[in-house]
Scaffold this motif. Structure first.
Motif: not given
Length: 141
Positions: A10-11, A16-17, A21-23, A35-36
């Motif tokens: 996810e760029p 992505a953060d 946090a959800i996971f 990775y971006q």
């Protein structure tokens, strides 16, 4: 208890953060490598041994569909979910041809994301509810 190991491509750093946090809240899932870009993911993929990939449709260095295709050629048994905001019927078809096991909209909530990941890990092909409504039932939300 074994955690589901997810690679996230996810760029957008804020997104992505948020996903990480959800996971972290789910005891059974973890992002083992964010990775971006598609190239970074493809280059490091075999070192991480993920259970699932979550790839953005739009990446800075390649189309997410192409990234999906290249990874599927290397590791065809690896479940790949691709997510984005700009889906057409033809893009859904291409994503499935390129090995995606699921296609999601980035507007889904965390509960739906978690549920679809669980279904995908059981071998099912999944679509987010918005895509199902739009393409299977002809409803435009």
């Amino acid at each position: 208890m074994k955690k589901t190991r997810i690679i996230l491509v996810e760029p957008l750093q804020l997104l992505a953060d948020s996903i990480q946090a959800i996971f972290q809240q789910k005891e059974k899932m973890e992002v083992v490598a964010p990775y971006q870009s598609g190239d970074d993911c493809i280059h490091h993929l075999t070192r991480r041994f993920p259970d699932l990939l979550l790839i953005s449709q739009n990446l800075p260095d390649m189309n997410g569909l192409e990234c999906c295709r290249q990874i599927h050629l290397q590791i065809p048994q690896l479940p790949i979910l691709i997510w984005g905001n700009d889906w057409s019927a033809s893009l859904l078809h291409i994503a499935l041809q390129h090995g995606a096991r699921g296609i999601l909209e980035k507007t889904i909530d965390s509960h739906e994301l978690y549920r679809l990941i669980q279904m995908c890990l059981k071998g099912m092909t999944v679509f987010s509810s918005g895509l199902t409504e739009r393409f299977l039932f002809g409803k435009h939300l």
